[in-house]
Write a protein that holds these residues in place. Sequence first.
Motif, short mmCIF file in Angstrom:
data_model
loop_
_atom_site.label_atom_id
_atom_site.label_comp_id
_atom_site.label_asym_id
_atom_site.label_seq_id
_atom_site.Cartn_x
_atom_site.Cartn_y
_atom_site.Cartn_z
N ARG A 8 0.97 -1.37 -0.02
CA ARG A 8 -0.04 -0.05 0.04
C ARG A 8 0.92 1.27 0.03
NH1 ARG A 8 -4.12 -1.80 4.75
NH2 ARG A 8 -5.19 -3.39 3.71
N ASP A 9 0.77 2.12 -1.17
CA ASP A 9 1.47 3.24 -1.31
C ASP A 9 3.20 2.93 -0.88
OD1 ASP A 9 -0.92 4.62 -1.78
OD2 ASP A 9 -1.36 4.60 0.28
N VAL A 10 3.63 2.08 -1.25
CA VAL A 10 5.09 1.83 -1.02
C VAL A 10 6.11 2.49 -1.80
CG1 VAL A 10 6.82 -0.04 -0.80
CG2 VAL A 10 4.45 -0.45 0.04
N THR A 11 7.18 3.07 -1.21
CA THR A 11 7.97 3.50 -1.67
C THR A 11 9.47 3.22 -1.31
OG1 THR A 11 7.00 5.75 -2.59
CG2 THR A 11 9.26 5.83 -2.43
N LEU A 12 10.36 2.77 -1.90
CA LEU A 12 11.61 2.30 -1.64
C LEU A 12 12.62 3.16 -2.15
CD1 LEU A 12 13.40 0.30 -0.14
CD2 LEU A 12 13.43 -0.90 -2.09
N LYS A 13 13.65 4.16 -1.52
CA LYS A 13 14.21 4.71 -2.06
C LYS A 13 15.68 4.26 -1.79
CE LYS A 13 11.78 8.99 -1.35
NZ LYS A 13 11.83 9.52 -2.71
N TYR A 14 16.80 4.42 -2.62
CA TYR A 14 18.12 4.03 -2.83
C TYR A 14 18.87 5.66 -2.50
CZ TYR A 14 17.05 -0.84 -3.39
OH TYR A 14 16.48 -2.09 -3.39
N GLY A 17 18.02 7.26 -6.17
CA GLY A 17 16.93 7.54 -6.68
C GLY A 17 15.82 6.42 -5.93
N ASP A 18 14.66 6.28 -6.50
CA ASP A 18 13.54 5.38 -6.15
C ASP A 18 13.68 4.13 -6.93
OD1 ASP A 18 12.80 7.43 -4.75
OD2 ASP A 18 10.74 7.95 -5.66
N ALA A 19 13.57 3.08 -5.96
CA ALA A 19 13.55 1.62 -6.72
C ALA A 19 12.14 1.24 -7.03
CB ALA A 19 14.14 0.54 -5.93
N LEU A 20 11.38 1.98 -6.09
CA LEU A 20 9.72 1.76 -6.32
C LEU A 20 9.27 2.87 -5.85
CD1 LEU A 20 9.22 -1.91 -4.62
CD2 LEU A 20 9.33 -1.46 -7.09
N SER A 21 8.11 3.38 -6.46
CA SER A 21 7.50 4.51 -6.05
C SER A 21 5.92 4.50 -6.23
CB SER A 21 7.73 5.50 -7.34
OG SER A 21 7.26 6.71 -6.93
N ASP A 22 5.21 4.66 -5.02
CA ASP A 22 3.78 4.60 -4.75
C ASP A 22 3.35 3.37 -5.50
OD1 ASP A 22 4.06 7.10 -3.52
OD2 ASP A 22 4.02 7.91 -5.74
N VAL A 23 3.96 2.46 -4.92
CA VAL A 23 3.40 1.07 -5.46
C VAL A 23 2.12 0.50 -4.62
CG1 VAL A 23 3.73 -1.62 -5.60
CG2 VAL A 23 5.45 0.13 -6.42
N ASN A 24 0.89 0.00 -5.30
CA ASN A 24 -0.08 -0.61 -4.71
C ASN A 24 -0.41 -1.94 -5.34
OD1 ASN A 24 -1.52 1.33 -2.80
ND2 ASN A 24 -0.82 2.59 -4.49
N LEU A 25 -0.42 -2.88 -4.65
CA LEU A 25 -0.45 -4.38 -5.18
C LEU A 25 -1.06 -5.05 -4.34
CD1 LEU A 25 0.51 -5.93 -7.84
CD2 LEU A 25 2.36 -6.58 -6.52
N GLU A 26 -2.22 -5.91 -4.89
CA GLU A 26 -2.96 -6.97 -4.12
C GLU A 26 -2.82 -8.22 -4.73
OE1 GLU A 26 -4.64 -6.66 -1.45
OE2 GLU A 26 -5.00 -4.58 -0.85
N LEU A 27 -2.10 -9.24 -3.97
CA LEU A 27 -1.93 -10.52 -4.66
C LEU A 27 -2.66 -11.49 -3.60
CD1 LEU A 27 2.02 -10.60 -5.11
CD2 LEU A 27 -0.21 -9.94 -6.74
N GLU A 28 -3.61 -12.23 -4.49
CA GLU A 28 -4.55 -13.43 -3.65
C GLU A 28 -3.74 -14.22 -3.38
OE1 GLU A 28 -7.94 -13.84 -5.75
OE2 GLU A 28 -8.71 -11.71 -5.55
N ALA A 29 -4.19 -15.12 -2.15
CA ALA A 29 -3.67 -16.29 -1.75
C ALA A 29 -3.93 -17.40 -3.10
CB ALA A 29 -3.94 -16.69 -0.44
N ASP A 30 -2.88 -18.47 -2.86
CA ASP A 30 -3.07 -19.67 -3.84
C ASP A 30 -3.14 -19.34 -5.26
OD1 ASP A 30 -3.30 -21.17 -1.53
OD2 ASP A 30 -5.44 -20.91 -1.25
#
Length: 293
Positions: A8-14, A17-30
């Motif tokens: 949810r709204d994930v940012t990962l900075k190095y 620069g940004d490796a990931l920016s404002d990532v929203n992702l839903e992965l269901e199980a199975d």
Amino acid sequence: MSFSATLRDVTLKYRDGDALSDVNLELEADKIYGLLGRNGAGKTSLLSLLAAFRKPTSGEVLIDGQPVWENAAIVSRVALIREGGDFDDSDTVKAAIETGQIRPGFDTAYALKLAERFELPLKKKVRELSRGKRSVLAAVCGLAARAELTMFDEVHLGMDAPTRDAFYKELLAEYMERPHTVILSTHLIDEVANYLEEVVIVDRGRILRHEELEVLQDMGATLTGPAAAVDEAAAGLEILAEQQLGGTKSVTVAAFAPGTRERAASAGLEIGPVGLQDLFIHLTDPSRNGARR
């Protein structure tokens, strides 16, 4: 029990620069997911967050609805297998496998069975293995981890084609026997396409697409038949790939509208799904509006 995954709204900075920016992702199980992206797109960074190898700069990373960072109970049931694995090079192959017992669900008997099947030399030191055999060792440990969320990050690198095929089939068999959540990060896109249920495309640190495989493949089509008829049906469409043998031609097109599909069918052309790799190249082409590299 299987794990879902949420960003949810994930940012990962190095530092650079940004490796990931404002990532929203839903992965269901199975489900078995394909994680696709060009080099440097952010695939490994995303997997590292899910495995709690890294802490996000901002946002939430949840596994089974719980924060994954510093959550030992969750992390112990998550496996991220990277190319070459994370082994002590001075260990023997057998010792490296037995080290997997620190995971609560690790199945040593299954791992040793796979080691025999894939002809891993148990008495050899890990450092003495070829790149391909080391990749096999990593894959074996990933399968035997019996984790609720298992992620393979380019683990196939170094394996020859027959070994990769055997790995994919074993992965599917293990998944069918024990449904869980699997993420395959790979550049060998068409090779794994038949094993995927959903596809996540990462482009320059953002989620470009997250769709069921069939939905992506229905974005285009492959037309095969007499060259003249194929050319007429494909006129004005964006062509992703084409090949011709004698009078027979095959063309892969994007944005294949229903009306065009009907005309192609009435012309007697064979209509097949678009290749996932061709579509991936098209969607991440830096010359396209909105695509980034």
